[in-house]
Scaffold this active site. Structure first.
Site, PDB file in Angstrom:
ATOM      1  N   ASN A 186      30.897 -20.843  22.008  1.00 20.08           N
ATOM      2  CA  ASN A 186      31.320 -22.217  22.269  1.00 20.08           C
ATOM      3  C   ASN A 186      30.187 -23.162  22.641  1.00 20.08           C
ATOM      4  O   ASN A 186      30.387 -24.373  22.681  1.00 20.08           O
ATOM      5  CB  ASN A 186      32.387 -22.240  23.371  1.00 20.08           C
ATOM      6  N   ASP A 188      32.030 -16.760  10.853  1.00 24.40           N
ATOM      7  CA  ASP A 188      33.325 -16.220  10.465  1.00 24.40           C
ATOM      8  C   ASP A 188      34.285 -17.355  10.127  1.00 24.40           C
ATOM      9  O   ASP A 188      34.147 -18.460  10.641  1.00 24.40           O
ATOM     10  CB  ASP A 188      33.913 -15.373  11.603  1.00 24.40           C
TER      11      ASP A 188
END
Length: 172
Positions: free
Chosen positions: A69, A94
């Site tokens: 994050n 991903d």
């Protein structure tokens, strides 16, 4: 790509053995594929980095150590230090909305809810090259799993084999 500037290739993931083999760390796995096994990684700018010269270009590989994050922090620091233009940034990550083993490339666009991409977009802008690796979605497997738990879950041996074969198809 600006020919006379370094190219930064970032793999997204979370640091630590707790996250090894997790779906969210497929960017780390991909970047490690392109780096020699015996490479000596440097810890700098909140990332592990390795650089080499390939076909007359300096290539810097990076694995942010800020957790997914906050990936933008490490990316921005590396880009500023090495004076890397946004068009020379490649991020491998991903993508839960792609079927397992699918590769899609694009430049710019939205984060599609990917927190690592959101962080990078906020830190440096969004017009960089992305290589998205499909990890599948729980619904693809008829599973009732929270997507956050899915991305932090580990690949099965069969899924890991598909991912390894997929990474071999990436052309940098």
């Amino acid at each position: 790509m600006q020919e006379n500037k370094p190219i930064l290739i970032v793999g997204l993931g979370n640091p630590g053995t707790k996250y090894d083999r997790t779906r969210h760390n497929v960017g780390f796995v991909a970047v490690r594929h392109f780096v020699p096994e015996d490479a000596l990684w440097r810890k700098e700018h909140d990332a592990l980095t390795y650089s080499l010269n390939m076909n007359g270009h300096r290539i810097i590989f990076a694995l942010p150590q800020t957790f997914m994050n906050n990936s933008g922090k490490a990316v921005a620091e590396i880009m500023a230090f090495y004076k890397i233009p946004l068009e020379n940034l490649v991020v491998i990550h991903d993508d839960m909305d792609l079927k397992l083993g699918t590769i899609k490339e694009k430049t710019g666009g939205s984060s599609a809810g990917h927190n690592g991409i959101k962080s990078i977009d906020t830190a440096v802008g969004s017009e960089y090259h992305r290589i998205r690796i499909g990890i599948g979605h729980p619904r693809d497997f008829a599973l009732q799993i929270d997507p956050a738990d899915w991305v932090l879950g580990r690949f099965t041996d069969a899924e890991k084999k598909v991912i390894d074969e997929t990474i071999l198809k990436i052309k940098l």
